[in-house]
Write a protein that holds these residues in place. Structure first.
Motif, PDB file in Angstrom:
ATOM      1  N   LYS A   4      -1.998  29.828  46.955  1.00 47.20           N
ATOM      2  CA  LYS A   4      -1.731  28.733  46.040  1.00 47.20           C
ATOM      3  C   LYS A   4      -0.857  27.719  46.772  1.00 47.20           C
ATOM      4  CE  LYS A   4       0.413  27.662  41.649  1.00 47.20           C
ATOM      5  NZ  LYS A   4       1.192  28.156  40.538  1.00 47.20           N
ATOM      6  N   LYS A   5      -1.292  26.474  46.793  1.00 46.52           N
ATOM      7  CA  LYS A   5      -0.515  25.432  47.458  1.00 46.52           C
ATOM      8  C   LYS A   5       0.824  25.255  46.738  1.00 46.52           C
ATOM      9  CE  LYS A   5      -3.541  22.163  47.154  1.00 46.52           C
ATOM     10  NZ  LYS A   5      -4.230  20.891  47.261  1.00 46.52           N
ATOM     11  N   PRO A   6       1.922  25.115  47.476  1.00 48.83           N
ATOM     12  CA  PRO A   6       3.236  25.001  46.837  1.00 48.83           C
ATOM     13  C   PRO A   6       3.501  23.629  46.212  1.00 48.83           C
ATOM     14  CG  PRO A   6       3.474  24.824  49.202  1.00 48.83           C
ATOM     15  CD  PRO A   6       2.017  25.158  48.934  1.00 48.83           C
ATOM     16  N   HIS A   7       2.763  22.613  46.628  1.00 44.09           N
ATOM     17  CA  HIS A   7       3.026  21.258  46.159  1.00 44.09           C
ATOM     18  C   HIS A   7       1.985  20.828  45.130  1.00 44.09           C
ATOM     19  CE1 HIS A   7       5.853  21.363  49.359  1.00 44.09           C
ATOM     20  NE2 HIS A   7       4.939  21.275  50.309  1.00 44.09           N
ATOM     21  N   HIS A   8       2.440  20.034  44.160  1.00 39.74           N
ATOM     22  CA  HIS A   8       1.531  19.487  43.154  1.00 39.74           C
ATOM     23  C   HIS A   8       0.904  18.222  43.731  1.00 39.74           C
ATOM     24  CE1 HIS A   8      -0.105  18.128  39.355  1.00 39.74           C
ATOM     25  NE2 HIS A   8       0.414  16.945  39.636  1.00 39.74           N
ATOM     26  N   THR A   9      -0.420  18.148  43.716  1.00 36.97           N
ATOM     27  CA  THR A   9      -1.148  16.989  44.205  1.00 36.97           C
ATOM     28  C   THR A   9      -1.597  16.150  43.022  1.00 36.97           C
ATOM     29  OG1 THR A   9      -1.912  18.318  46.061  1.00 36.97           O
ATOM     30  CG2 THR A   9      -3.075  16.265  45.663  1.00 36.97           C
ATOM     31  N   SER A  10      -1.507  14.836  43.185  1.00 36.01           N
ATOM     32  CA  SER A  10      -1.762  13.915  42.073  1.00 36.01           C
ATOM     33  C   SER A  10      -3.160  14.056  41.491  1.00 36.01           C
ATOM     34  CB  SER A  10      -1.540  12.473  42.522  1.00 36.01           C
ATOM     35  OG  SER A  10      -2.541  12.084  43.431  1.00 36.01           O
ATOM     36  N   ASP A  11      -3.216  13.912  40.189  1.00 35.94           N
ATOM     37  CA  ASP A  11      -4.456  13.876  39.426  1.00 35.94           C
ATOM     38  C   ASP A  11      -4.641  12.422  39.016  1.00 35.94           C
ATOM     39  OD1 ASP A  11      -6.443  13.878  37.508  1.00 35.94           O
ATOM     40  OD2 ASP A  11      -5.576  15.503  36.327  1.00 35.94           O
ATOM     41  N   LYS A  12      -5.596  11.738  39.620  1.00 33.35           N
ATOM     42  CA  LYS A  12      -5.787  10.298  39.392  1.00 33.35           C
ATOM     43  C   LYS A  12      -6.092   9.962  37.938  1.00 33.35           C
ATOM     44  CE  LYS A  12      -5.033   9.252  43.635  1.00 33.35           C
ATOM     45  NZ  LYS A  12      -3.697   8.909  44.012  1.00 33.35           N
ATOM     46  N   SER A  13      -6.539  10.934  37.141  1.00 31.72           N
ATOM     47  CA  SER A  13      -6.811  10.664  35.723  1.00 31.72           C
ATOM     48  C   SER A  13      -5.515  10.498  34.926  1.00 31.72           C
ATOM     49  CB  SER A  13      -7.672  11.771  35.109  1.00 31.72           C
ATOM     50  OG  SER A  13      -6.922  12.958  34.984  1.00 31.72           O
ATOM     51  N   CYS A  14      -4.375  10.798  35.542  1.00 32.34           N
ATOM     52  CA  CYS A  14      -3.072  10.662  34.877  1.00 32.34           C
ATOM     53  C   CYS A  14      -2.383   9.360  35.258  1.00 32.34           C
ATOM     54  CB  CYS A  14      -2.185  11.852  35.207  1.00 32.34           C
ATOM     55  SG  CYS A  14      -2.846  13.388  34.553  1.00 32.34           S
ATOM     56  N   MET A  15      -3.187   8.411  35.750  1.00 29.14           N
ATOM     57  CA  MET A  15      -2.695   7.084  36.088  1.00 29.14           C
ATOM     58  C   MET A  15      -3.450   6.094  35.212  1.00 29.14           C
ATOM     59  SD  MET A  15      -2.595   5.053  39.757  1.00 29.14           S
ATOM     60  CE  MET A  15      -4.075   5.830  40.304  1.00 29.14           C
ATOM     61  N   LYS A  16      -2.716   5.262  34.487  1.00 26.34           N
ATOM     62  CA  LYS A  16      -3.330   4.278  33.600  1.00 26.34           C
ATOM     63  C   LYS A  16      -3.095   2.884  34.152  1.00 26.34           C
ATOM     64  CE  LYS A  16      -4.214   7.638  30.795  1.00 26.34           C
ATOM     65  NZ  LYS A  16      -5.274   8.468  31.251  1.00 26.34           N
ATOM     66  N   GLU A  17      -4.195   2.126  34.338  1.00 23.33           N
ATOM     67  CA  GLU A  17      -4.087   0.752  34.820  1.00 23.33           C
ATOM     68  C   GLU A  17      -4.390  -0.189  33.668  1.00 23.33           C
ATOM     69  OE1 GLU A  17      -5.842  -2.173  38.312  1.00 23.33           O
ATOM     70  OE2 GLU A  17      -6.652  -0.163  38.090  1.00 23.33           O
ATOM     71  N   ASP A  18      -3.493  -1.162  33.461  1.00 28.78           N
ATOM     72  CA  ASP A  18      -3.648  -2.142  32.400  1.00 28.78           C
ATOM     73  C   ASP A  18      -3.347  -3.501  33.003  1.00 28.78           C
ATOM     74  OD1 ASP A  18      -3.867  -3.450  29.976  1.00 28.78           O
ATOM     75  OD2 ASP A  18      -1.888  -2.856  29.282  1.00 28.78           O
ATOM     76  N   GLU A  19      -4.386  -4.254  33.348  1.00 25.41           N
ATOM     77  CA  GLU A  19      -4.271  -5.545  34.020  1.00 25.41           C
ATOM     78  C   GLU A  19      -3.448  -5.416  35.294  1.00 25.41           C
ATOM     79  OE1 GLU A  19      -3.569  -8.997  31.623  1.00 25.41           O
ATOM     80  OE2 GLU A  19      -4.709  -8.147  29.953  1.00 25.41           O
ATOM     81  N   ASP A  20      -2.216  -5.911  35.302  1.00 23.28           N
ATOM     82  CA  ASP A  20      -1.394  -5.903  36.513  1.00 23.28           C
ATOM     83  C   ASP A  20      -0.303  -4.839  36.475  1.00 23.28           C
ATOM     84  OD1 ASP A  20      -2.822  -7.971  37.652  1.00 23.28           O
ATOM     85  OD2 ASP A  20      -1.515  -9.515  36.828  1.00 23.28           O
ATOM     86  N   LYS A  21      -0.550  -3.748  35.748  1.00 21.46           N
ATOM     87  CA  LYS A  21       0.473  -2.716  35.594  1.00 21.46           C
ATOM     88  C   LYS A  21      -0.163  -1.341  35.688  1.00 21.46           C
ATOM     89  CE  LYS A  21       4.209  -1.643  32.374  1.00 21.46           C
ATOM     90  NZ  LYS A  21       4.837  -2.112  31.129  1.00 21.46           N
ATOM     91  N   PHE A  22       0.462  -0.469  36.475  1.00 18.23           N
ATOM     92  CA  PHE A  22       0.052   0.930  36.579  1.00 18.23           C
ATOM     93  C   PHE A  22       1.147   1.784  35.956  1.00 18.23           C
ATOM     94  CE2 PHE A  22      -1.966  -1.126  40.160  1.00 18.23           C
ATOM     95  CZ  PHE A  22      -3.226  -0.559  40.199  1.00 18.23           C
ATOM     96  N   LYS A  23       0.782   2.694  35.072  1.00 16.64           N
ATOM     97  CA  LYS A  23       1.693   3.708  34.568  1.00 16.64           C
ATOM     98  C   LYS A  23       1.200   5.026  35.132  1.00 16.64           C
ATOM     99  CE  LYS A  23       2.765   1.488  30.198  1.00 16.64           C
ATOM    100  NZ  LYS A  23       2.620   1.583  28.736  1.00 16.64           N
ATOM    101  N   ILE A  24       2.062   5.698  35.871  1.00 11.58           N
ATOM    102  CA  ILE A  24       1.691   6.949  36.508  1.00 11.58           C
ATOM    103  C   ILE A  24       2.524   8.053  35.864  1.00 11.58           C
ATOM    104  CG2 ILE A  24       1.425   8.190  38.671  1.00 11.58           C
ATOM    105  CD1 ILE A  24       2.000   4.480  38.804  1.00 11.58           C
ATOM    106  N   PHE A  25       1.843   8.946  35.158  1.00 11.32           N
ATOM    107  CA  PHE A  25       2.509  10.034  34.468  1.00 11.32           C
ATOM    108  C   PHE A  25       2.679  11.208  35.432  1.00 11.32           C
ATOM    109  CE2 PHE A  25       0.593   7.249  31.375  1.00 11.32           C
ATOM    110  CZ  PHE A  25       1.690   6.983  30.564  1.00 11.32           C
TER     111      PHE A  25
END
Length: 159
Positions: A4-25
């Motif tokens: 099991k990899k020790p590090h959490h790798t980003s899930d791109k579905s948890c990033m929301k783009e709204d015009e000129d703003k990204f919210k990354i959960f």
């Protein structure tokens, strides 16, 4: 038993783009030691909770398609039982492209503060389209830290 990899790798579905703003959960971020329950709790939804680490590294990447100045910020919360934050700088860092030069801003998180702390914004000028790499770091003090919740990161075009 598979490794099991020790590090959490980003899930791109948890990033929301709204015009000129990204919210990354939290699940949309790369979190060093994030797959190890001794160090982090990363639920499907809600904030990621730091149990304890001496090496804080939470990072992400967003695709930038419009030139302009972008701000990078993290929304975090220090729990009542948080530890290791006294007299410790936490850096918000960002750069354009993989080989770009980091710009950074130091921030102090208040020990035991139990409210949302918007970490100061870091502004990055972008010419053309590229990836903006960013992160929240505290890897220099060697202190063990805990009780921090990562609510989200925000990358926003200012002009």
């Amino acid at each position: 038993m598979p490794f099991k990899k020790p590090h959490h790798t980003s899930d791109k579905s948890c990033m929301k783009e709204d015009e000129d703003k990204f919210k990354i959960f939290p699940r949309g971020l790369n979190i060093v030691w994030g797959n190890d329950s001794r160090y982090w709790r990363i639920p499907e939804e809600g904030p990621a909770e730091l149990i304890q680490v001496s090496w804080l590294e939470v990072s992400g990447v967003v695709p930038i398609t419009k030139a302009g100045t972008y701000s990078v910020s993290f929304e975090v919360k220090v729990k009542e039982d948080g530890f290791g934050w006294r007299d410790t700088d936490v850096l918000v860092m960002a750069k354009i492209g993989r080989s770009g030069k980091y710009k950074y801003q130091a921030n102090r998180l208040s020990l035991g503060q139990n409210n949302v702390i918007p970490v100061k914004q870091l502004e990055i000028p972008v010419v053309g389209s590229s990836d903006l790499h960013f992160g929240l770091y505290e890897v220099w003090s060697g202190k063990w830290k805990g009780g921090l919740e990562i609510i989200k990161a925000v990358v926003q075009r200012l002009n």
